[in-house]
Design a protein around this motif. Structure first.
Motif, PDB file in Angstrom:
ATOM      1  N   THR A  28       0.829  -1.211   0.000  1.00 19.80           N
ATOM      2  CA  THR A  28       0.000   0.000   0.000  1.00 19.80           C
ATOM      3  C   THR A  28       0.865   1.264   0.000  1.00 19.80           C
ATOM      4  O   THR A  28       0.449   2.303  -0.514  1.00 19.80           O
ATOM      5  N   ALA A  29       2.086   1.172   0.554  1.00 19.27           N
ATOM      6  CA  ALA A  29       3.001   2.311   0.523  1.00 19.27           C
ATOM      7  C   ALA A  29       3.423   2.639  -0.903  1.00 19.27           C
ATOM      8  O   ALA A  29       3.834   3.776  -1.186  1.00 19.27           O
ATOM      9  N   GLN A  30       3.325   1.658  -1.804  1.00 27.98           N
ATOM     10  CA  GLN A  30       3.631   1.879  -3.218  1.00 27.98           C
ATOM     11  C   GLN A  30       2.411   2.382  -3.996  1.00 27.98           C
ATOM     12  O   GLN A  30       2.478   2.529  -5.217  1.00 27.98           O
ATOM     13  N   GLY A  31       1.299   2.609  -3.295  1.00 32.28           N
ATOM     14  CA  GLY A  31       0.090   3.068  -3.952  1.00 32.28           C
ATOM     15  C   GLY A  31      -0.781   1.948  -4.490  1.00 32.28           C
ATOM     16  O   GLY A  31      -1.712   2.208  -5.266  1.00 32.28           O
ATOM     17  N   ILE A  32      -0.509   0.720  -4.083  1.00 31.41           N
ATOM     18  CA  ILE A  32      -1.276  -0.429  -4.545  1.00 31.41           C
ATOM     19  C   ILE A  32      -2.473  -0.644  -3.619  1.00 31.41           C
ATOM     20  O   ILE A  32      -2.332  -0.613  -2.389  1.00 31.41           O
ATOM     21  N   VAL A  33      -3.643  -0.860  -4.192  1.00 33.20           N
ATOM     22  CA  VAL A  33      -4.846  -1.191  -3.431  1.00 33.20           C
ATOM     23  C   VAL A  33      -4.989  -2.710  -3.395  1.00 33.20           C
ATOM     24  O   VAL A  33      -4.807  -3.382  -4.412  1.00 33.20           O
ATOM     25  N   ILE A  34      -5.303  -3.256  -2.217  1.00 33.79           N
ATOM     26  CA  ILE A  34      -5.470  -4.700  -2.054  1.00 33.79           C
ATOM     27  C   ILE A  34      -6.906  -4.975  -1.639  1.00 33.79           C
ATOM     28  O   ILE A  34      -7.378  -4.488  -0.602  1.00 33.79           O
ATOM     29  N   ASN A  35      -7.617  -5.749  -2.467  1.00 32.97           N
ATOM     30  CA  ASN A  35      -8.976  -6.183  -2.162  1.00 32.97           C
ATOM     31  C   ASN A  35      -8.983  -7.679  -1.881  1.00 32.97           C
ATOM     32  O   ASN A  35      -8.156  -8.419  -2.421  1.00 32.97           O
ATOM     33  N   GLY A  36      -9.927  -8.132  -1.056  1.00 32.37           N
ATOM     34  CA  GLY A  36      -9.941  -9.531  -0.645  1.00 32.37           C
ATOM     35  C   GLY A  36     -11.225 -10.262  -0.964  1.00 32.37           C
ATOM     36  O   GLY A  36     -12.313  -9.674  -0.919  1.00 32.37           O
ATOM     37  N   LEU A  37     -11.065 -11.536  -1.287  1.00 27.86           N
ATOM     38  CA  LEU A  37     -12.199 -12.424  -1.540  1.00 27.86           C
ATOM     39  C   LEU A  37     -12.029 -13.657  -0.648  1.00 27.86           C
ATOM     40  O   LEU A  37     -11.627 -14.723  -1.106  1.00 27.86           O
ATOM     41  N   PRO A  38     -12.326 -13.539   0.659  1.00 29.85           N
ATOM     42  CA  PRO A  38     -12.195 -14.698   1.550  1.00 29.85           C
ATOM     43  C   PRO A  38     -13.286 -15.724   1.277  1.00 29.85           C
ATOM     44  O   PRO A  38     -14.455 -15.380   1.092  1.00 29.85           O
ATOM     45  N   ILE A  39     -12.886 -16.990   1.253  1.00 35.98           N
ATOM     46  CA  ILE A  39     -13.802 -18.084   0.925  1.00 35.98           C
ATOM     47  C   ILE A  39     -14.150 -18.819   2.210  1.00 35.98           C
ATOM     48  O   ILE A  39     -13.289 -19.445   2.831  1.00 35.98           O
ATOM     49  N   LEU A  40     -15.415 -18.732   2.622  1.00 34.42           N
ATOM     50  CA  LEU A  40     -15.857 -19.326   3.883  1.00 34.42           C
ATOM     51  C   LEU A  40     -16.907 -20.402   3.659  1.00 34.42           C
ATOM     52  O   LEU A  40     -17.801 -20.601   4.472  1.00 34.42           O
ATOM     53  N   ILE A  41     -16.801 -21.134   2.561  1.00 40.64           N
ATOM     54  CA  ILE A  41     -17.748 -22.221   2.289  1.00 40.64           C
ATOM     55  C   ILE A  41     -17.571 -23.339   3.308  1.00 40.64           C
ATOM     56  O   ILE A  41     -18.543 -23.899   3.824  1.00 40.64           O
ATOM     57  N   SER A  42     -16.330 -23.678   3.623  1.00 36.92           N
ATOM     58  CA  SER A  42     -16.024 -24.700   4.643  1.00 36.92           C
ATOM     59  C   SER A  42     -15.044 -24.090   5.633  1.00 36.92           C
ATOM     60  O   SER A  42     -13.851 -24.398   5.608  1.00 36.92           O
ATOM     61  N   PRO A  43     -15.516 -23.196   6.495  1.00 39.78           N
ATOM     62  CA  PRO A  43     -14.604 -22.487   7.393  1.00 39.78           C
ATOM     63  C   PRO A  43     -13.905 -23.422   8.372  1.00 39.78           C
ATOM     64  O   PRO A  43     -14.459 -24.423   8.814  1.00 39.78           O
ATOM     65  N   SER A  44     -12.665 -23.077   8.701  1.00 35.85           N
ATOM     66  CA  SER A  44     -11.903 -23.856   9.670  1.00 35.85           C
ATOM     67  C   SER A  44     -12.545 -23.747  11.045  1.00 35.85           C
ATOM     68  O   SER A  44     -12.958 -22.662  11.464  1.00 35.85           O
ATOM     69  N   PRO A  45     -12.657 -24.868  11.792  1.00 35.79           N
ATOM     70  CA  PRO A  45     -13.237 -24.793  13.135  1.00 35.79           C
ATOM     71  C   PRO A  45     -12.375 -23.987  14.093  1.00 35.79           C
ATOM     72  O   PRO A  45     -12.855 -23.525  15.128  1.00 35.79           O
ATOM     73  N   THR A  46     -11.082 -23.792  13.766  1.00 35.05           N
ATOM     74  CA  THR A  46     -10.189 -23.034  14.641  1.00 35.05           C
ATOM     75  C   THR A  46     -10.001 -21.591  14.167  1.00 35.05           C
ATOM     76  O   THR A  46      -9.344 -20.802  14.834  1.00 35.05           O
ATOM     77  N   PHE A  47     -10.584 -21.254  13.011  1.00 31.85           N
ATOM     78  CA  PHE A  47     -10.421 -19.889  12.494  1.00 31.85           C
ATOM     79  C   PHE A  47     -11.702 -19.511  11.753  1.00 31.85           C
ATOM     80  O   PHE A  47     -11.825 -19.708  10.554  1.00 31.85           O
ATOM     81  N   LYS A  48     -12.658 -18.975  12.488  1.00 31.34           N
ATOM     82  CA  LYS A  48     -13.999 -18.760  11.949  1.00 31.34           C
ATOM     83  C   LYS A  48     -14.232 -17.345  11.427  1.00 31.34           C
ATOM     84  O   LYS A  48     -15.304 -17.070  10.885  1.00 31.34           O
ATOM     85  N   HIS A  49     -13.271 -16.451  11.602  1.00 33.28           N
ATOM     86  CA  HIS A  49     -13.509 -15.049  11.258  1.00 33.28           C
ATOM     87  C   HIS A  49     -12.586 -14.606  10.128  1.00 33.28           C
ATOM     88  O   HIS A  49     -11.949 -13.550  10.205  1.00 33.28           O
TER      89      HIS A  49
END
Length: 264
Positions: A165-186
């Protein structure tokens, strides 16, 4: 003396041509796609079909054509614990249905495969480096990163996000939660707080298999058009801070079966 003057006059009469200016595009867009082993075969197929369908869709092509220049530059790579040389589709100009379909054909032709580890930080660093190889000048530079788990290998993800982001790059995310991990739900909030960044950045999670195609298409259209339509986008919840190093800590706790595989 006469010869020197003659050569000088000839140089004046035939000046050295300047290199052509870089081609202007509305956005330089990098698609960074998770192929780690936590993605099962069904998710792989849905993800691949989602990108191919989105790239071919008339709404995406219309969004491209509606920009100031009517074209974008697009690159694609797949990542897991690292990024391999054969996992990259190099920069291509998209300015028509024909060029969009050509790029979609390259994505569709890639073999289905996966390997171990989840290094979002490595993917962000690699994606940022791709902009240095682009022979274009874009109004915006965007990394579109998808994934179904937190960073668990490589540098801290926040460090690589901040460097990009310091280089002016925008980062967008597409998190896939179809089968979420039982230890990482968020994972949606993890992407919002730890992965994405830059002006107008957003997170668009996928909670069901049926959402894949429409979510990817909508995300690409938002990125190409620059429209700030944030309906359904996950806001950053400052009151529920996420541990951005939880993936690394969980991996060490449950042992590390991945590292020996990374260089194979």
């Amino acid at each position: 003396m006469f010869d020197a003057l003659l050569l000088a006059c000839l140089a004046c009469a035939h000046p050295i041509a300047s290199p052509p200016a870089p081609l202007a595009v509305d956005v330089e867009l990098v698609l960074a796609v998770d192929i780690s082993l936590s993605m099962d075969e069904k998710e792989f197929a849905l993800q691949r079909a989602g990108y191919v369908e989105a790239l071919r869709h008339p709404d995406f092509i219309q969004a491209v054509r509606s920009g100031n220049t009517g074209r974008i530059a697009l690159a694609y790579f797949e990542w897991a614990g690292t990024v391999r040389d054969d996992a990259i589709i190099s920069w291509q100009i998209i300015d028509s249905a024909e060029s969009a379909n050509s790029f979609a054909d390259k994505v569709a032709a890639r073999p289905f495969r996966s390997f171990r580890g989840t290094s979002i930080s490595t993917a962000l660093g690699f994606g940022a480096g791709l902009f240095d190889r682009a022979d274009f000048t874009g109004e915006r530079s965007v990394i579109d990163i998808s994934g179904d788990g937190p960073n668990n290998i490589g540098p801290p993800v926040t460090a690589m996000r901040d460097a990009a982001t310091a280089q002016g790059i925008v980062i967008n995310g597409l998190p896939i939660l179809i089968s979420p991990s039982p230890t990482f739900k968020h994972l949606d909030q993890y992407y919002a707080q730890c992965v994405t960044g830059g002006p107008g950045s957003f997170v668009l999670p996928i909670y069901a298999a049926a959402e894949f195609s429409t979510a990817i298409r909508r995300k690409l259209i938002l990125e190409v058009s620059g429209i700030q339509d944030k309906a359904g986008v996950i806001p950053v919840d400052a009151d529920a801070p996420i541990d951005c190093l939880q993936g690394e800590r969980d991996k060490r706790f449950f042992s590390d079966p991945y590292l020996p595989e990374l260089d194979r």
